[in-house]
Design a protein around this motif. Structure first.
Motif, PDB file in Angstrom:
ATOM      1  N   LYS A  96      41.255  36.584  52.085  1.00  0.00           N
ATOM      2  CA  LYS A  96      42.016  37.837  51.976  1.00  0.00           C
ATOM      3  C   LYS A  96      43.083  37.735  50.890  1.00  0.00           C
ATOM      4  N   SER A  97      43.778  36.601  50.842  1.00  0.00           N
ATOM      5  CA  SER A  97      44.811  36.407  49.817  1.00  0.00           C
ATOM      6  C   SER A  97      44.203  36.335  48.424  1.00  0.00           C
ATOM      7  N   ILE A  98      43.047  35.671  48.315  1.00  0.00           N
ATOM      8  CA  ILE A  98      42.345  35.590  47.027  1.00  0.00           C
ATOM      9  C   ILE A  98      41.975  36.986  46.542  1.00  0.00           C
ATOM     10  N   GLU A  99      41.436  37.824  47.447  1.00  0.00           N
ATOM     11  CA  GLU A  99      41.051  39.183  47.067  1.00  0.00           C
ATOM     12  C   GLU A  99      42.268  39.989  46.636  1.00  0.00           C
ATOM     13  N   GLU A 100      43.384  39.814  47.355  1.00  0.00           N
ATOM     14  CA  GLU A 100      44.623  40.504  47.003  1.00  0.00           C
ATOM     15  C   GLU A 100      45.117  40.067  45.625  1.00  0.00           C
ATOM     16  N   ALA A 101      45.029  38.764  45.361  1.00  0.00           N
ATOM     17  CA  ALA A 101      45.469  38.241  44.072  1.00  0.00           C
ATOM     18  C   ALA A 101      44.556  38.694  42.943  1.00  0.00           C
ATOM     19  N   GLU A 102      43.243  38.720  43.209  1.00  0.00           N
ATOM     20  CA  GLU A 102      42.294  39.167  42.180  1.00  0.00           C
ATOM     21  C   GLU A 102      42.498  40.641  41.861  1.00  0.00           C
ATOM     22  N   LEU A 103      42.757  41.447  42.912  1.00  0.00           N
ATOM     23  CA  LEU A 103      43.015  42.866  42.685  1.00  0.00           C
ATOM     24  C   LEU A 103      44.304  43.037  41.890  1.00  0.00           C
ATOM     25  N   GLY A 104      45.330  42.271  42.240  1.00  0.00           N
ATOM     26  CA  GLY A 104      46.586  42.327  41.498  1.00  0.00           C
ATOM     27  C   GLY A 104      46.416  41.911  40.055  1.00  0.00           C
ATOM     28  N   HIS A 105      45.447  41.006  39.818  1.00  0.00           N
ATOM     29  CA  HIS A 105      45.174  40.546  38.451  1.00  0.00           C
ATOM     30  C   HIS A 105      44.670  41.689  37.578  1.00  0.00           C
ATOM     31  N   THR A 106      44.037  42.694  38.207  1.00  0.00           N
ATOM     32  CA  THR A 106      43.512  43.840  37.454  1.00  0.00           C
ATOM     33  C   THR A 106      44.577  44.902  37.210  1.00  0.00           C
ATOM     34  N   LEU A 107      45.733  44.788  37.892  1.00  0.00           N
ATOM     35  CA  LEU A 107      46.780  45.804  37.792  1.00  0.00           C
ATOM     36  C   LEU A 107      47.884  45.347  36.854  1.00  0.00           C
ATOM     37  N   THR A 179      46.185  51.946  40.999  1.00  0.00           N
ATOM     38  CA  THR A 179      45.187  51.941  42.070  1.00  0.00           C
ATOM     39  C   THR A 179      44.212  53.096  41.957  1.00  0.00           C
ATOM     40  N   LEU A 180      44.720  54.293  41.619  1.00  0.00           N
ATOM     41  CA  LEU A 180      43.893  55.497  41.740  1.00  0.00           C
ATOM     42  C   LEU A 180      43.422  56.103  40.423  1.00  0.00           C
ATOM     43  N   TRP A 181      43.825  55.540  39.263  1.00  0.00           N
ATOM     44  CA  TRP A 181      43.381  56.150  38.009  1.00  0.00           C
ATOM     45  C   TRP A 181      41.863  56.074  37.869  1.00  0.00           C
ATOM     46  N   VAL A 182      41.218  55.112  38.542  1.00  0.00           N
ATOM     47  CA  VAL A 182      39.758  54.967  38.434  1.00  0.00           C
ATOM     48  C   VAL A 182      39.015  56.131  39.083  1.00  0.00           C
ATOM     49  N   GLU A 183      39.730  56.981  39.832  1.00  0.00           N
ATOM     50  CA  GLU A 183      39.104  58.144  40.454  1.00  0.00           C
ATOM     51  C   GLU A 183      38.951  59.304  39.469  1.00  0.00           C
ATOM     52  N   SER A 184      39.527  59.165  38.284  1.00  0.00           N
ATOM     53  CA  SER A 184      39.462  60.230  37.290  1.00  0.00           C
ATOM     54  C   SER A 184      38.032  60.406  36.787  1.00  0.00           C
ATOM     55  N   GLY A 185      37.523  61.623  36.908  1.00  0.00           N
ATOM     56  CA  GLY A 185      36.160  61.914  36.473  1.00  0.00           C
ATOM     57  C   GLY A 185      35.564  63.031  37.305  1.00  0.00           C
ATOM     58  N   ALA A 348      35.826  47.732  43.127  1.00  0.00           N
ATOM     59  CA  ALA A 348      34.692  47.494  42.224  1.00  0.00           C
ATOM     60  C   ALA A 348      34.982  48.018  40.818  1.00  0.00           C
ATOM     61  N   ALA A 349      35.610  49.193  40.733  1.00  0.00           N
ATOM     62  CA  ALA A 349      35.908  49.781  39.424  1.00  0.00           C
ATOM     63  C   ALA A 349      36.984  48.986  38.690  1.00  0.00           C
ATOM     64  N   LEU A 350      38.018  48.536  39.424  1.00  0.00           N
ATOM     65  CA  LEU A 350      39.088  47.765  38.784  1.00  0.00           C
ATOM     66  C   LEU A 350      38.577  46.424  38.273  1.00  0.00           C
ATOM     67  N   VAL A 351      37.731  45.764  39.062  1.00  0.00           N
ATOM     68  CA  VAL A 351      37.165  44.485  38.627  1.00  0.00           C
ATOM     69  C   VAL A 351      36.261  44.687  37.416  1.00  0.00           C
ATOM     70  N   ALA A 352      35.437  45.753  37.455  1.00  0.00           N
ATOM     71  CA  ALA A 352      34.553  46.040  36.324  1.00  0.00           C
ATOM     72  C   ALA A 352      35.352  46.353  35.068  1.00  0.00           C
ATOM     73  N   LYS A 353      36.456  47.083  35.235  1.00  0.00           N
ATOM     74  CA  LYS A 353      37.319  47.404  34.091  1.00  0.00           C
ATOM     75  C   LYS A 353      37.918  46.136  33.502  1.00  0.00           C
ATOM     76  N   ALA A 354      38.376  45.222  34.367  1.00  0.00           N
ATOM     77  CA  ALA A 354      38.967  43.970  33.895  1.00  0.00           C
ATOM     78  C   ALA A 354      37.960  43.136  33.121  1.00  0.00           C
ATOM     79  N   LYS A 355      36.679  43.251  33.486  1.00  0.00           N
ATOM     80  CA  LYS A 355      35.624  42.500  32.805  1.00  0.00           C
ATOM     81  C   LYS A 355      35.048  43.263  31.611  1.00  0.00           C
ATOM     82  N   GLY A 356      35.546  44.498  31.392  1.00  0.00           N
ATOM     83  CA  GLY A 356      35.016  45.317  30.303  1.00  0.00           C
ATOM     84  C   GLY A 356      33.648  45.880  30.594  1.00  0.00           C
ATOM     85  N   GLU A 357      33.324  46.054  31.888  1.00  0.00           N
ATOM     86  CA  GLU A 357      31.988  46.489  32.284  1.00  0.00           C
ATOM     87  C   GLU A 357      31.981  47.851  32.965  1.00  0.00           C
ATOM     88  N   LEU A 358      33.075  48.604  32.893  1.00  0.00           N
ATOM     89  CA  LEU A 358      33.148  49.903  33.555  1.00  0.00           C
ATOM     90  C   LEU A 358      32.523  50.961  32.660  1.00  0.00           C
TER      91      LEU A 358
END
Length: 367
Positions: A96-107, A179-185, A348-358
């Protein structure tokens, strides 16, 4: 447990504690400078940056500490101790902490920590699309409740028969925009229409737009001569002044034809202030898009057809499925999604964006 530990250690490797500590030292030197508070705007910006680094550093240290707990429990288990339950609990907590840290890494974007201005607009299709826009409105309200964000409605335009034509809301909270900008579309709904007496299947569209609320350090020049300001009576629900005074404000930025409105506040002055804040954010977003277009003409062409493409489809008939076309993430639990649980899509969208795959989504013909 050993395989989980090996995978988590690999994930934790992306969080560089030494770099964060060094970054914090640099910021601390700025704060202790004798002239630090001479520039209030910059001082506040630096203080916010320091807080983010401290929070991230605390999280990384928590991940490291939990990794040590798992290692100790694994050794005890190997030595014959009956600690299976404790080890399982420790691994889940670590994950859970790893997921929180990975999500924070995208922000880590420039405006990710800002509040959010979210707008929903019904597409072509009259009552069907207006009802869908209202369903999305409820979905995002519930999503914000789940995340502890505060929502203030600034403009609300009801549909003729049902639903809404458009709504604009301020979403306040830590990392609301990030958190929510990925909902734009564009969001697409497929269902048996409750408004069709023949019970036929209908497809409806609604567009969601997201902008960061800008602080005073962002300079956007808005000339009075470029503005047309109209006042009218509020049409929203509630409030003793609704439909009594011309307190609602609509501002048109003539050079860009951007129109913003606010009718939530009781005074015309306050409504104008809020509308100007929305206008400032939209003009900033427009300028950022212009800069991106200069750098990438092909990308600009994709942006121009964005309303013809959808980022996500919500299918209620003939099967039940919500699918994000940018990440291929999907779920059959439609009711949970429409009740505001968007975490799997956001992550999923934030991780894909961080990897340049969105990706940009797909048109209906590509599905």
């Amino acid at each position: 447990a050993s395989s989980s530990r090996r995978g988590l250690r690999t994930s934790a490797a992306i969080f560089d504690e030494a770099k964060l500590t060094a970054d914090l030292s640099v910021v601390d030197r700025e704060v202790t400078d004798p002239g630090f508070w001479n520039d209030q705007r910059n001082a506040q910006k630096v203080q916010r940056k320091r807080k983010k680094i401290e929070e991230r550093l605390e999280l990384v240290r928590r991940v490291t500490s939990q990794e040590g707990d798992v290692a100790v429990l694994q050794e005890w288990l190997s030595g014959g101790e009956a600690v299976e339950a404790e080890l399982k609990s420790a691994v889940l907590l670590w994950q859970k902490s790893i997921e929180e840290a990975e999500l924070g890494h995208t922000l880590g974007g420039e405006h990710d920590a800002n509040n959010l201005i979210l707008s929903i607009n019904a597409g072509a299709g009259g009552t069907e699309s207006q009802d869908w826009a209202e369903m999305l409105f409820r979905m995002y309200q519930r999503c914000c409740e789940r995340k502890g964000f505060k929502v203030d409605i600034t403009d609300y335009q009801k549909g003729e028969e049902a639903g809404i034509k458009s709504v604009t809301m301020f979403v306040s909270g830590e990392y609301a925009f990030g958190t929510l900008w990925v909902e734009s579309g564009v969001h697409r709904l497929v269902r048996i229409s409750p408004f069709d007496s023949a019970a036929r299947r209908h497809t409806s569209f609604a567009a969601v737009f997201a902008w960061p609320e800008l602080d005073d350090s962002i300079e956007i020049e808005i000339l009075d001569k470029d503005l047309r300001v109209d006042t009218y009576r509020s049409s929203g629900a509630g409030g003793q002044h609704v439909n009594v005074t011309d307190s609602a404000v609509r501002i048109t930025h003539i050079p860009t034809n951007i129109v913003v409105a606010c009718q939530n506040e009781r005074s015309q002055i306050r409504n104008r202030e809020v509308a100007m804040k929305v206008l400032k954010s939209r003009l900033f977003d427009l300028e950022m898009k212009k800069q991106r277009e200069k750098l990438d003409v092909v990308e600009a062409a994709k942006m121009q057809i964005a309303f013809g493409s959808q980022i996500r489809s919500y299918v209620l008939h003939p099967y039940r499925m919500v699918k994000d076309h940018r990440t291929k993430c999907e779920t059959g639990d439609v009711d949970r999604v429409l009740d505001g649980d968007l975490d799997i899509f956001i992550k999923a969208a934030l991780v894909a964006k961080a990897k340049g795959e969105l990706s940009k989504g797909v048109s209906a013909s590509e599905e």
